[in-house]
Each structure stands twice: as structure tokens, then as C-alpha cells.
Design a protein around this motif. Sequence first.
Motif, PDB file in Angstrom:
ATOM      1  N   MET A   1       0.840  -1.194   0.000  1.00 54.55           N
ATOM      2  CA  MET A   1       0.000   0.000   0.000  1.00 54.55           C
ATOM      3  C   MET A   1       0.878   1.248   0.000  1.00 54.55           C
TER       4      MET A   1
ATOM      5  N   ARG B   1      -0.863   8.901  -0.349  1.00 53.02           N
ATOM      6  CA  ARG B   1      -2.302   8.752  -0.568  1.00 53.02           C
ATOM      7  C   ARG B   1      -3.021  10.082  -0.355  1.00 53.02           C
TER       8      ARG B   1
ATOM      9  N   TRP C   1      -2.786   2.370 -10.189  1.00 50.50           N
ATOM     10  CA  TRP C   1      -3.396   1.074  -9.866  1.00 50.50           C
ATOM     11  C   TRP C   1      -3.313   0.783  -8.373  1.00 50.50           C
ATOM     12  N   GLU C   2      -2.139   0.983  -7.803  1.00 48.72           N
ATOM     13  CA  GLU C   2      -1.963   0.683  -6.383  1.00 48.72           C
ATOM     14  C   GLU C   2      -2.866   1.561  -5.521  1.00 48.72           C
TER      15      GLU C   2
ATOM     16  N   THR D   1      -6.650   0.397  -5.950  1.00 53.10           N
ATOM     17  CA  THR D   1      -7.021  -0.962  -5.530  1.00 53.10           C
ATOM     18  C   THR D   1      -6.607  -1.312  -4.104  1.00 53.10           C
ATOM     19  N   GLU D   2      -5.696  -0.524  -3.512  1.00 57.68           N
ATOM     20  CA  GLU D   2      -5.183  -0.888  -2.191  1.00 57.68           C
ATOM     21  C   GLU D   2      -5.519   0.113  -1.091  1.00 57.68           C
ATOM     22  N   SER D   3      -5.893   1.336  -1.429  1.00 59.78           N
ATOM     23  CA  SER D   3      -6.182   2.343  -0.402  1.00 59.78           C
ATOM     24  C   SER D   3      -7.400   1.920   0.415  1.00 59.78           C
TER      25      SER D   3
ATOM     26  N   ARG E   1     -13.682   1.595  -6.340  1.00 63.91           N
ATOM     27  CA  ARG E   1     -12.295   1.401  -6.801  1.00 63.91           C
ATOM     28  C   ARG E   1     -12.193   1.549  -8.325  1.00 63.91           C
TER      29      ARG E   1
ATOM     30  N   TYR F   1      -3.586  -5.795 -12.729  1.00 65.74           N
ATOM     31  CA  TYR F   1      -2.766  -4.737 -13.312  1.00 65.74           C
ATOM     32  C   TYR F   1      -2.336  -5.075 -14.738  1.00 65.74           C
TER      33      TYR F   1
END
Length: 428
Positions: free
Chosen positions: A1, A7, A184-185, A188-190, A294, A338
Motif C-alpha cells: 500500500m 495517498r 493502480w496501487e 485498488t489498495e487504499s 475502486r 494490473y
Amino acid sequence: MLPVDTRNEIIKLIKREVVPAMGCTEPIAVSLCTAKAVEVLGKSPEHINVFLSPNVLKNAMGVGIPGTGMIGLPIAVALGAIVGRSEYQLEVLKDTTPQSVEEGKRMIDENRINVGLKEGACDMLYIEVEAKAGDDRAVAIISGSHTNFTYIQHNGEVIANSAKPGEEESNAAGDIQLSMLKVWEFATESPIEELSFILEARRLNKAAAEESLKGEWGHCLGRIMSGDSRNRVFGDTTFTRMVSYTSAACDARMGGAKIPVMSNSGSGNQGITSTLPVVVYAEETNASEEQLIRALVLSHLTVIYIKQSLGRLSALCGCVVASTGSSCGVTYLMGGGYDEVVMAVKNMVANLTGVICDGAKPSCALKLASSVSTALFSAVMAMEHRCVTALEGIVDEDVDKSIRNLTSIGSQGMQQTDKMILSIMTNK
């Protein structure tokens, strides 16, 4: 993350670039600049002179102004002076009434408004408004982005000046440097609670589409796609609903409906195209709310990323960029990772590069419909692991280089195309 500081920077960036707007953003930005100049003047102007960069003029010539039933810049300028409030930003004309429209028409008839090209070097997005009353004079300048005031003057006194003559257009999307992997990160990860604000884009843009389907706006492409033609020619499918909703929202916006939409990077059409194909596909496939959030963030942030190197305005139609974002969002909703999203981007670059922007107008809905179609094709291909290779055209093995190839063509390679487009439009 990604680290929390990164972020937070990206969230701030999205919230700055994904904002409500009413009407086409170029004439609305002219209204905004006019409103500021008149506020600084402190009285009703007797004359207003407006000087615009070629790209702003191109995008403001043929589009409807919300709540007026009229097309073009003079009424946008008049209403900016009469009812515009700069604090409303890109919703500057939301207080428009039938009475103010009539007052604006009188101002136009009295030849109190002059609009022309800015002479000499300026940003591709440049708006200068001079408001005069007797011996009093006020000047406001917007440059670089649609709400960025760089110069304000009142009776010779400079109130604000952040402009640097001859400087190239600043990074349209802020200082933080993105990459496709970082996009992408983040998406999809936040933590999902950090991203849920993006659902406001769904609410505004879906409402605009549904309102448009009830009326007569633009070329009514959305209604055509959702009516008998859908059943006779296209079929009643997820694909046709993605196209009809997206084009319907554009129909209303370009036709001058007094309906706000959620924009992206200064463009309502980009916001619509970043949002509605993703929303419709999510609803049709019963995606969860988290998946939708997302996917929308992935779509909108991809657009912001591409615009970092393309700039606010260019000869390349914004539908190319926005539909690349929505193709990524749809690919994610299809279960893609991804690698598949990268494939979708490359497929988009291979297909839509070179679509010209010949100004904002009702027929933009046609380009949005074509771009949404391509977005879905590219996503489906990606999920089958079918991808345009680096041996073909401008696509590179590296997805970020592929994007740079696209934006280099749009921002540099098509400069002469841009001049030719404007020449054709102003000499018809």
C-alpha cells in the motif's frame, strides 16, 4: 500500500480535478473570469473586452450555455457580468433566470461585449477580461487551468499577479508525479473509506443522463440509442446502455441544459466518460459498492495521470483520454488485474490516437459514443490477453511510454492540426 502521505496527496489531487461543473467548461470559465472582473470593478460594466487563446475560443464557439437556449460566448460573458459569482467556480451561472437572460440579450444588442483572440504568446488555456465603467477599469486573467486566476488589476493597481509571461502551461494536474502502477496501487489498495467521495461523480453524472433521456437535447443520441434503434439494430445489452447513458449526459451538457455534471481535469465530457461507462457496467454486473468505488477511482485517476503530460487543451479530443480511464475501470470490474489494465491502455492508445478536437458542441456525443465502444472493446480484448504489441505503431512495451507517445502526439505533433481546425471553424 502507498504511504499515507502519498495517498493524501493523491486524494487532494483528485478532489481538485474532479469537481462539479455546469455547462461546457471553456465558456463557463470565461463567465467566471468575467464575474471576477466585474466584482473587482464594483459596478455594472458599460463595456467588456474579452481576449482568448485559440483553444479556448475553439471550445467555446458552438456550445449551448446553460439556462439560455443560446450558443456561444457573448451570452456567457453577459451572464457572467449580470449573475455570475466567482465563488461558485465552474457553477458560476447557476443563478441564471429568464430575466437575466433577457438582460444579457440587451447587453449583446447594445454592442457592449467584444470577444477576440489574444495577440502574442499565451497559455493554451488563457482568458483575459477587461470590464470598464466610465473611468474605472478592472482586469482579470485565468491561465493554465479553468479556475486559476493569475492576474487581477483595478484602476492600474495590481491586486494579484502570479503570471509569468511566456511560460509554458503548467502541469495541469499538480506537482505529484503519477505512473500507471501508482494509479493502480492507489485505486485498488487504499482504504475504501478514503475513496468513497468518488460516488458523488456517479450521482451527478447519472442524474444528468437520466434527465437528458426525458428531453430534447443536442442530437438526442442517448435517446436514439435507448429507443427503437437499440432493439432493432444494437440490441438491448450492457454495451448499448453504456453508450446511451454516456452520450445522453453529453447531449444535455452540450445542448445547454442547466444540469451539473462531475468534471475531470476541467472537462465535463471527460468527467462523464470517466464515470458513466463504469457505473453502468457495475450496475449491469451487480458489482459491489467497493468494486464500483475502486473502478471509478481507477478511471478518474488514469485520466488525471494522462492529462499531466497532455495538458488541459490540445488538438487531441478529450474522449481519447477519458475513455482510456473508463476502459481501465471496466477491465477491473471484469476481474482484471494490473497486467490486464495495462493491456487495455495499450489497446486504447493503438485505436483512438489522433481523434481531433474541433471544439465543444452537441456532436461531441458522437465522439463519446465511439470512445465508449472502443473502451469496451479494449477491455474485452485485455481480458482475453489480446494486446497490441510494441511492434505495432506507437505502442511501446512500457505502458507509461505508450501514454507519453499518445500525449506527445496530442500536445506537440498536432499543433499544426490545431491551427488548421481553428482556421476552418472561423472561416466557414
